[in-house]
Design a protein around this motif. Structure first.
Motif, mmCIF file in Angstrom:
data_model
loop_
_atom_site.group_PDB
_atom_site.id
_atom_site.type_symbol
_atom_site.label_atom_id
_atom_site.label_comp_id
_atom_site.label_asym_id
_atom_site.label_seq_id
_atom_site.Cartn_x
_atom_site.Cartn_y
_atom_site.Cartn_z
ATOM 1 N N VAL A 223 0.857 -1.184 0.000
ATOM 2 C CA VAL A 223 0.000 0.000 0.000
ATOM 3 C C VAL A 223 0.893 1.235 0.000
ATOM 4 O O VAL A 223 1.935 1.267 0.654
ATOM 5 N N TYR A 224 0.489 2.246 -0.771
ATOM 6 C CA TYR A 224 1.313 3.446 -0.925
ATOM 7 C C TYR A 224 0.448 4.688 -0.803
ATOM 8 O O TYR A 224 -0.781 4.640 -0.918
ATOM 9 N N TYR A 225 1.117 5.820 -0.584
ATOM 10 C CA TYR A 225 0.448 7.113 -0.452
ATOM 11 C C TYR A 225 0.789 7.994 -1.651
ATOM 12 O O TYR A 225 1.839 7.856 -2.272
ATOM 13 N N GLY A 226 -0.111 8.917 -1.936
ATOM 14 C CA GLY A 226 0.113 9.833 -3.043
ATOM 15 C C GLY A 226 -0.542 9.362 -4.326
ATOM 16 O O GLY A 226 -0.960 8.204 -4.454
ATOM 17 N N ALA A 227 -0.609 10.279 -5.309
ATOM 18 C CA ALA A 227 -1.288 9.981 -6.571
ATOM 19 C C ALA A 227 -0.433 9.147 -7.507
ATOM 20 O O ALA A 227 -0.949 8.516 -8.430
ATOM 21 N N VAL A 228 0.883 9.139 -7.294
ATOM 22 C CA VAL A 228 1.788 8.435 -8.199
ATOM 23 C C VAL A 228 2.214 7.120 -7.566
ATOM 24 O O VAL A 228 2.680 7.089 -6.421
ATOM 25 N N CYS A 229 2.053 6.043 -8.309
ATOM 26 C CA CYS A 229 2.477 4.723 -7.833
ATOM 27 C C CYS A 229 3.953 4.540 -8.173
ATOM 28 O O CYS A 229 4.318 4.380 -9.338
ATOM 29 N N CYS A 230 4.798 4.612 -7.154
ATOM 30 C CA CYS A 230 6.248 4.472 -7.337
ATOM 31 C C CYS A 230 6.750 3.459 -6.319
ATOM 32 O O CYS A 230 6.345 3.478 -5.153
ATOM 33 N N THR A 231 7.630 2.564 -6.749
ATOM 34 C CA THR A 231 8.130 1.536 -5.832
ATOM 35 C C THR A 231 9.213 2.068 -4.910
ATOM 36 O O THR A 231 9.501 1.441 -3.889
ATOM 37 N N TYR A 232 9.856 3.177 -5.256
ATOM 38 C CA TYR A 232 10.946 3.759 -4.450
ATOM 39 C C TYR A 232 12.050 2.731 -4.160
ATOM 40 O O TYR A 232 12.691 2.768 -3.124
ATOM 41 N N GLY A 233 12.237 1.795 -5.097
ATOM 42 C CA GLY A 233 13.289 0.784 -4.920
ATOM 43 C C GLY A 233 12.910 -0.343 -3.985
ATOM 44 O O GLY A 233 13.781 -1.053 -3.473
ATOM 45 N N LEU A 234 11.621 -0.560 -3.752
ATOM 46 C CA LEU A 234 11.175 -1.590 -2.817
ATOM 47 C C LEU A 234 11.529 -2.991 -3.312
ATOM 48 O O LEU A 234 11.108 -3.398 -4.393
ATOM 49 N N LEU A 235 12.301 -3.734 -2.556
ATOM 50 C CA LEU A 235 12.566 -5.166 -2.744
ATOM 51 C C LEU A 235 12.475 -5.594 -4.214
ATOM 52 O O LEU A 235 11.544 -6.309 -4.604
ATOM 53 N N PRO A 236 13.410 -5.197 -5.063
ATOM 54 C CA PRO A 236 13.265 -5.433 -6.509
ATOM 55 C C PRO A 236 13.164 -6.904 -6.896
ATOM 56 O O PRO A 236 12.596 -7.235 -7.936
ATOM 57 N N TRP A 237 13.689 -7.811 -6.075
ATOM 58 C CA TRP A 237 13.634 -9.233 -6.411
ATOM 59 C C TRP A 237 12.299 -9.869 -6.033
ATOM 60 O O TRP A 237 11.860 -10.838 -6.639
ATOM 61 N N GLN A 238 11.622 -9.303 -5.027
ATOM 62 C CA GLN A 238 10.471 -9.981 -4.442
ATOM 63 C C GLN A 238 9.112 -9.467 -4.902
ATOM 64 O O GLN A 238 8.087 -10.028 -4.516
ATOM 65 N N ILE A 239 9.046 -8.396 -5.690
ATOM 66 C CA ILE A 239 7.747 -7.768 -5.954
ATOM 67 C C ILE A 239 7.182 -8.108 -7.336
ATOM 68 O O ILE A 239 6.289 -7.414 -7.825
#
Length: 276
Positions: A223-239
């Protein structure tokens, strides 16, 4: 007969002593007054804090019951939920509320990701809020940040509900960690601990990743906040199979249990085809 001037000079030491005693008495009296005011203020603030904590505990109890009631009709609940702060600054008390909600919803793992890394460095502040909250003896919360390196997550051991809580940062758990895994495997290949380049497979890398994250399952909901869906580098192998759902709240501070329930309902409606 002594003149008035002589009498004045003779009485000067006594007058000086009297003035000094009067000054010291006034000073001590003033200090005692200030100390009494400070004690009263501290006592008032302590009582107010206890009232606030008591109100907060009662509020969390009602919110947890609301979440447990709200998700009773869901066909599926995420095994691993990640709360992405993104543009939000960490609100440690609010994150403690998320943990209580996740436990009530039956989520197995709740993780928090802050791309700045501040949350993981200061995760103890979340624990400070949690230790003051009453919890049923049948509930268990496991903090992966408190586990010794290399040790797996302990078994459930008969607890009715268990929640595993993790804190992620991009350098230690994101691309930086993936780069470190690649470097380690490359060095092992040069040293002969890996026989051939063909042994460096997706399965081998995945096994290294699971060892690093103590076999925590890949997140199925972020779950994320804001109008833009950005991963911000979240767990690149697992998502690769993660569903990203926007929190319909103005900010982290304004998030309530109904916002989480809304995200869980939207996740339950998602049809995951797994590449089919």
């Amino acid at each position: 007969m002594a003149t008035p001037g002589v009498l004045l000079r003779q009485n000067l030491p006594a007058r000086a002593v009297l003035l000094l005693v009067h000054f010291l008495y006034s000073l001590v009296e003033r200090l005692l007054l200030v100390f009494q005011r400070f004690q009263k203020r501290s006592r008032t603030e302590s009582i107010r804090q206890e009232d606030d904590d008591s109100c907060w505990e009662n509020r969390l109890g009602r919110e947890s019951a609301s979440v447990e009631y709200g998700v009773r009709g869901l066909t599926k609940v995420p095994a691993h939920l990640v709360v992405m702060l993104g543009p939000e600054e960490p609100d440690y008390r609010q994150l403690a509320r998320f943990i209580c909600w996740g436990l009530a919803a039956g989520v197995g793992h709740v993780s928090f990701y802050d791309h700045r890394g501040n949350l993981k460095r200061n995760h103890a502040r979340v624990l400070e809020h949690m230790v003051r909250l009453p919890r049923a003896d049948s509930d268990q919360i496991v903090w992966t940040a408190q586990l010794k390196p290399g040790l797996p997550i302990p078994p459930r051991n008969g607890y009715r509900r268990r929640l595993v809580v993790s804190f992620f940062s991009p350098h230690e758990d994101g691309r930086g960690q993936l780069v470190q895994t690649a470097r380690t495997m490359g060095q092992e290949l040069r040293d002969g601990r890996i026989d051939s380049p063909e042994d460096i497979t997706i399965e081998a890398v995945d096994r290294r990743q699971r060892d690093h994250f103590r076999d925590v399952p890949d997140p199925d909901l972020a779950v994320y906040y804001g109008a833009v869906c950005c991963t911000y580098g979240l767990l690149p192998w697992q998502i690769r199979l993660t569903e990203f759902v926007q929190v319909r709240a103005p900010s982290l501070r304004d998030t309530g249990p109904d916002h989480l329930v809304d995200c869980l309902f939207r996740f339950a409606k998602c049809e995951q085809r797994f590449g089919k």
